[in-house]
Scaffold this motif. Structure first.
Motif, PDB file in Angstrom:
ATOM      1  N   GLY B  64     -31.988   5.393 -25.557  1.00  0.00           N
ATOM      2  CA  GLY B  64     -30.824   5.188 -24.875  1.00  0.00           C
ATOM      3  C   GLY B  64     -29.872   6.278 -24.459  1.00  0.00           C
ATOM      4  N   ILE B  65     -30.031   7.488 -25.116  1.00  0.00           N
ATOM      5  CA  ILE B  65     -29.157   8.727 -24.430  1.00  0.00           C
ATOM      6  C   ILE B  65     -29.917   8.850 -23.007  1.00  0.00           C
ATOM      7  CG2 ILE B  65     -29.077  11.142 -24.820  1.00  0.00           C
ATOM      8  CD1 ILE B  65     -29.299  10.495 -28.114  1.00  0.00           C
ATOM      9  N   ALA B  68     -28.815   6.662 -20.483  1.00  0.00           N
ATOM     10  CA  ALA B  68     -27.435   6.346 -20.056  1.00  0.00           C
ATOM     11  C   ALA B  68     -27.213   7.580 -19.332  1.00  0.00           C
ATOM     12  CB  ALA B  68     -26.791   6.454 -21.430  1.00  0.00           C
ATOM     13  N   VAL B  69     -27.783   8.749 -19.562  1.00  0.00           N
ATOM     14  CA  VAL B  69     -27.490  10.075 -18.881  1.00  0.00           C
ATOM     15  C   VAL B  69     -28.230  10.139 -17.270  1.00  0.00           C
ATOM     16  CG1 VAL B  69     -27.639  12.634 -18.637  1.00  0.00           C
ATOM     17  CG2 VAL B  69     -27.008  11.212 -20.834  1.00  0.00           C
ATOM     18  N   GLY B  70     -29.425   9.503 -17.270  1.00  0.00           N
ATOM     19  CA  GLY B  70     -30.100   9.386 -16.029  1.00  0.00           C
ATOM     20  C   GLY B  70     -29.776   8.156 -15.186  1.00  0.00           C
ATOM     21  N   VAL B  71     -29.271   7.081 -15.874  1.00  0.00           N
ATOM     22  CA  VAL B  71     -29.029   5.852 -15.030  1.00  0.00           C
ATOM     23  C   VAL B  71     -28.145   6.223 -13.678  1.00  0.00           C
ATOM     24  CG1 VAL B  71     -26.963   4.961 -16.084  1.00  0.00           C
ATOM     25  CG2 VAL B  71     -28.572   3.421 -15.095  1.00  0.00           C
ATOM     26  N   ALA B  72     -28.642   5.545 -12.617  1.00  0.00           N
ATOM     27  CA  ALA B  72     -27.975   5.747 -11.210  1.00  0.00           C
ATOM     28  C   ALA B  72     -28.020   7.163 -10.714  1.00  0.00           C
ATOM     29  CB  ALA B  72     -26.462   5.165 -11.457  1.00  0.00           C
ATOM     30  N   THR B  73     -28.792   8.182 -11.350  1.00  0.00           N
ATOM     31  CA  THR B  73     -28.825   9.362 -10.778  1.00  0.00           C
ATOM     32  C   THR B  73     -29.736   9.109  -9.456  1.00  0.00           C
ATOM     33  OG1 THR B  73     -30.571   9.956 -12.081  1.00  0.00           O
ATOM     34  CG2 THR B  73     -28.643  10.724 -12.472  1.00  0.00           C
ATOM     35  N   ILE B  75     -29.378   6.962  -7.151  1.00  0.00           N
ATOM     36  CA  ILE B  75     -28.379   6.195  -6.263  1.00  0.00           C
ATOM     37  C   ILE B  75     -28.164   7.284  -5.048  1.00  0.00           C
ATOM     38  CG2 ILE B  75     -26.318   4.941  -5.922  1.00  0.00           C
ATOM     39  CD1 ILE B  75     -26.815   3.455  -8.231  1.00  0.00           C
ATOM     40  N   ILE B  76     -28.116   8.542  -5.841  1.00  0.00           N
ATOM     41  CA  ILE B  76     -27.516   9.747  -4.773  1.00  0.00           C
ATOM     42  C   ILE B  76     -28.550   9.833  -3.639  1.00  0.00           C
ATOM     43  CG2 ILE B  76     -27.309  12.339  -4.871  1.00  0.00           C
ATOM     44  CD1 ILE B  76     -25.796  11.918  -7.453  1.00  0.00           C
ATOM     45  N   ALA B 112     -30.916  -3.842 -17.422  1.00  0.00           N
ATOM     46  CA  ALA B 112     -29.637  -3.577 -18.053  1.00  0.00           C
ATOM     47  C   ALA B 112     -29.409  -4.828 -19.150  1.00  0.00           C
ATOM     48  CB  ALA B 112     -28.582  -3.664 -17.054  1.00  0.00           C
ATOM     49  N   LEU B 490     -23.355  19.117 -10.628  1.00  0.00           N
ATOM     50  CA  LEU B 490     -23.230  17.666 -11.192  1.00  0.00           C
ATOM     51  C   LEU B 490     -24.468  17.363 -12.228  1.00  0.00           C
ATOM     52  CD1 LEU B 490     -21.660  15.128 -11.515  1.00  0.00           C
ATOM     53  CD2 LEU B 490     -23.145  14.369  -9.714  1.00  0.00           C
ATOM     54  N   ALA B 497     -25.414  17.874 -20.797  1.00  0.00           N
ATOM     55  CA  ALA B 497     -24.621  16.865 -21.729  1.00  0.00           C
ATOM     56  C   ALA B 497     -25.911  16.113 -22.442  1.00  0.00           C
ATOM     57  CB  ALA B 497     -23.861  15.836 -20.984  1.00  0.00           C
ATOM     58  N   ILE B 501     -26.170  16.037 -26.536  1.00  0.00           N
ATOM     59  CA  ILE B 501     -26.252  14.687 -27.394  1.00  0.00           C
ATOM     60  C   ILE B 501     -27.574  14.576 -28.250  1.00  0.00           C
ATOM     61  CG2 ILE B 501     -25.894  12.283 -27.312  1.00  0.00           C
ATOM     62  CD1 ILE B 501     -24.114  12.717 -24.701  1.00  0.00           C
TER      63      ILE B 501
END
Lengths: 85, 516
Positions: B64-65, B68-73, B75-76, B112, B490, B497, B501
Motif C-alpha cells: 500500500g505504501i 500510494a507513493v508510486g501511483v500516477a507517477t 502520468i508525467i 483502485a 519532486l 517520503a 514511511i
C-alpha cells in the motif's frame, strides 16, 4: 461483525475505512499533494499540450506535423535524384 | 527537422529517462509484492491459520505504501508526450492511444476499486471475496503493465498500423497484431515476471532484517519460504522469457543486439561475451580489438540469435555497411536506407502538393511511392549512417549487469531456500546481511533491463519510422532543463517520503498491521 450484503454496505465500508485511517492518512496526504502538484502546477504551467495550445482543429495539427516531418528535405531529395541520374 | 538542436534532443531524452526510471522504482515492487501477498492470503484461506493472515497483512501494508507513493507517477510521462514529444505523440495517434486508454479505464479502475476492499474489507466481506479482491488488485496492476508494454513494444516493432498522409497519423488496422505481437508478449512476460524477483528480494531482505534484530522469527521464516519459491520461479521464467526477447531483438532490432554484445564485425558461429571490458574510443569501422578483455562462450550468440550454433549474426559494421544475406535478400546499408527514407519524405511532400492542386492521379502515384518506402521513413532524418548506432558501452554494460545479477539472484534464492528448509537460515547472520543488502541490487538489475531495452533502440522513437530527432518538439532547451530539475526534486522527495514511511512501518512490524 456482520458481513456486507448490499451495495450501501459497500459504501459504508469505504466511508468507515477512510474515517478510521491511522498511518494511512500520511499516504493520502502524499497522494493529494502529488496530484495537486501534477495537475494544478506542472500540467498547466510547464506541460501544455503543444499542439492543442497552438491549433484549434485536427486539420491544423496535421498540417503542422506534416510540415515538421517534411521540413528541409527537398534539397536532399534533389541530391539523391541527381546521384541516381 | 534539421535545425533541431542536439542539446534539446539530449535534454528531452534525459528528462524522459529520469521520469521513466523513477516511475520504474515503484512499479516492479507493486507487481512482485502483489503476487507474494496474494499467495500468502491464499495460504490463509486454505489453511485457516491466522499466522498467514498476519503475514499477508504486513506485506499488504508495504504494498500500500509503495502503491500510494508510486501511483500516477507514470502520468508525467504522458504530460511529456504532449509537450516534449508532440510530433511523436501526434504521429503515433491511435496506436498509442488505444492501449493507454484501456489501461486507464479498465485496469487502473480495477486496481483502485479492489485495493479498497483489500484494505478496508477484512471481517466485512467473506474470506473468499476478500481473497478475490486481493488477487484482482494484483491482476489489475499486472494488466496495467500489459497495456503500457504493448504500447512500448509497438515502438520497438511497429505492426498492425498504416500511415495516413492526410492526417500525419498512424492508424490501427489490426488491433490483435499490435496486442499480440511477439515483441509485446515477450516484453510483458519478461518485465512482469522479473518484477517477482524484485518483490521476492524485498520480502527476503526485510525478513532478514527482522531476524538480525531477533524479532518476528516465525513471520520472517514464513515470508522467506514463500518469497524464495516465487523469486526462484520468477528468475527461471525471466531467463526463459529473456532468451525469447533476445531472439526477437535479433530478428527485429539487430543493431540493439550488436550493441548488447559489443559485436562490431559479425559472422557465423559467433561467441557470446560472458564478461568483457570494451576498448574505449573504438569506432565502428576501425581495426581496434573491440575488447580489452573478454571471456567468450563459443557459438552461443549465434545459437541465441538464430537457434543455430553456426547461424549468421550481423555486427555493427555489417548493419551499417549492409550487403550480408538475409531471408529477404541482401541487407541494405544504412546509406541506402537513408535514400529510401528521403524518397518516402519526397513522396509525402509530393502527395501534399498534389492534394492542394487536387490532382488525384498524382496523389495516387505519390501515395504508392510513400507506401513503397515507408518502412525506411525514419532514415530520411539521418545526417550520417553512424546516426543509426546507439551508445554501445552503456547498452553492453547494462546488459551484463542485468544478466549477472539475474544469475546472482537465482543462486541467492536457492541458497536461502535450502538453508531455510534445513532450518539453519535463522542462525546464518552473514547470509541475512547479504539478503538485506541485496535489495538495492534487485533495483539495479531491474533498471539495467530498461537501459538495455530503451538505450539499445536509440536513435529510434519508433523503430525505423521515426527517430528522436524528428519526434522531439521544437521548444526551448532551457524549458526542458527547468522541468528536468523540477522532476528530479519532486521524485527524490517522493522517494525519500516512501523510504521514510516504509522504514517507520517496518520498524513497527507486523503486530500493528490491523490498522491502515
Amino acid at each position: 461483525m456482520g458481513k456486507i450484503k448490499s451495495f450501501s454496505g459497500f459504501i459504508a465500508m469505504y466511508i468507515d475505512g477512510f474515517k478510521n485511517l491511522t498511518w494511512g492518512k500520511a499516504l493520502w496526504i502524499i497522494i493529494i499533494v502529488k496530484l495537486f502538484i501534477m495537475f494544478a502546477i506542472l500540467k498547466p504551467f510547464f506541460f501544455p499540450n503543444l499542439l492543442n495550445q497552438k491549433f484549434a482543429t485536427e486539420e491544423e495539427k496535421s498540417e503542422y506535423v506534416l510540415d515538421k516531418l517534411t521540413e528541409n528535405h527537398n534539397t536532399n531529395v534533389k541530391t539523391i535524384k541527381n546521384e541516381s541520374d | 527537422m534539421n535545425q533541431i538542436d542536439v542539446s534539446l534532443i539530449d535534454w528531452s531524452r534525459a528528462q524522459f529517462a529520469l521520469t521513466a526510471m523513477y516511475h520504474w522504482l515503484f512499479v516492479p515492487l507493486t507487481l512482485g509484492l502483489g503476487v507474494i501477498m496474494s499467495i500468502m492470503e491464499t495460504l490463509y484461506f486454505r489453511t485457516k491459520n491466522e499466522k498467514w493472515k498476519r503475514t499477508a497483512k504486513f506485506w499488504m501494508k508495504i504494498f500500500g505504501i509503495n502503491f500510494a507513493v508510486g501511483v500516477a507517477t507514470g502520468i508525467i510521462l504522458e504530460f511529456e508526450f504532449g509537450t516534449n514529444w508532440s510530433n511523436y505523440s501526434f504521429f503515433v495517434g491511435d496506436i498509442f492511444g488505444a492501449p493507454l486508454a484501456i489501461e486507464g479505464i479498465f485496469a487502473f479502475f480495477m486496481e483502485a476499486t479492489f485495493i479498497a476492499v483489500m484494505f478496508f474489507g477484512w471481517n466485512k466481506v467473506s474470506k473468499g471475496f476478500h481473497l478475490t479482491s486481493t488477487w484482482l488488485t494484483t491482476i489489475g496492476a499486472t494488466l496495467s503493465a500489459l497495456w503500457i508494454l504493448v504500447a512500448n513494444a509497438w515502438m520497438q516493432y511497429p505492426v498492425g498500423m498504416a500511415f495516413n498522409p492526410d492526417t500525419a497519423r498512424n492508424e490501427m488496422v489490426d488491433f490483435w497484431a499490435v496486442a499480440l505481437s511477439p515483441m509485446a508478449i515477450n516484453k510483458f512476460f519478461h518485465t512482469v515476471i522479473s518484477s517477482w524477483m524484485l518483490g521476492a528480494t524485498v520480502v527476503i531482505g526485510i525478513s532478514s532484517w527482522f531476524l538480525l534484530k531477533k524479532r518476528e522469527k516465525e513471520f520472517s521464516l514464513d515470508s522467506i519460504k514463500v518469497a524464495t519459491v516465487i523469486g526462484t520461479l520468477g528468475i527461471l521464467l525471466s531467463f526463459y522469457s529473456g532468451d525469447e526477447s533476445a531472439y526477437q531483438v535479433a530478428q527485429k532490432q539487430p543493431m540493439k543486439l550488436a550493441a548488447m554484445e559489443g559485436l562490431y564485425e559479425g559472422g557465423n558461429n559467433v561467441s557470446l561475451v560472458g564478461v568483457g571490458v570494451l576498448t574505449p574510443g573504438k569506432a565502428y569501422n576501425d581495426t581496434k580489438d573491440p575488447f580489452v578483455f573478454d571471456i567468450p562462450i563459443p557459438g552461443m550468440l549465434s545459437f541465441l540469435a538464430t537457434r543455430d550454433f553456426n547461424g549468421y549474426v550481423p555486427g555493427v559494421k555489417d548493419l551499417v555497411d549492409g550487403g550480408y544475406d538475409t531471408p529477404d535478400g541482401k541487407a541494405l546499408s544504412v546509406a541506402e536506407k537513408m535514400q529510401r527514407g528521403e524518397l518516402a519524405k519526397t513522396a509525402l511532400t509530393d502527395y501534399r502538393i498534389a492534394k492542394k492542386a487536387k490532382d488525384e492521379r498524382a496523389m495516387v502515384e505519390a501515395k504508392q511511392r510513400l507506401d513503397d518506402n515507408f518502412a525506411y521513413f525514419g532514415y530520411g532524418y539521418f545526417k550520417s549512417p553512424t546516426d543509426a548506432i546507439p551508445n554501445i558501452p552503456m547498452v553492453f554494460y547494462a546488459f551484463r549487469v542485468m544478466v549477472i545479477l539475474g544469475g546472482y539472484f537465482l543462486l541467492l534464492f536457492i541458497v536461502v531456500w535450502f538453508f531455510n528448509h534445513k532450518k539453519k537460515f535463522e542462525n546464518l547472520k552473514w547470509l541475512q546481511y547479504v539478503c538485506l543488502w541485496s535489495i538495492p541490487l534487485a533495483y539495479a538489475c531491474s533498471q539495467a533491463g530498461w537501459i538495455v531495452a530503451e538505450v539499445g533502440r536509440q536513435p529510434w522513437a519508433i523503430q525505423d519510422i521515426l527517430p528522436v530527432m524528428a519526434a522531439v518538439s521544437d521548444i526551448p532547451t532551457s524549458s526542458v532543463q527547468v522541468t528536468f530539475f523540477i522532476f528530479l526534486v519532486l521524485f527524490t522527495t517522493l522517494l525519500i517520503a516512501e523510504i521514510g514511511i516504509l522504514v517507520k512501518q517496518i520498524k513497527i512490524g507486523p503486530e500493528k498491521s490491523d490498522t491502515i
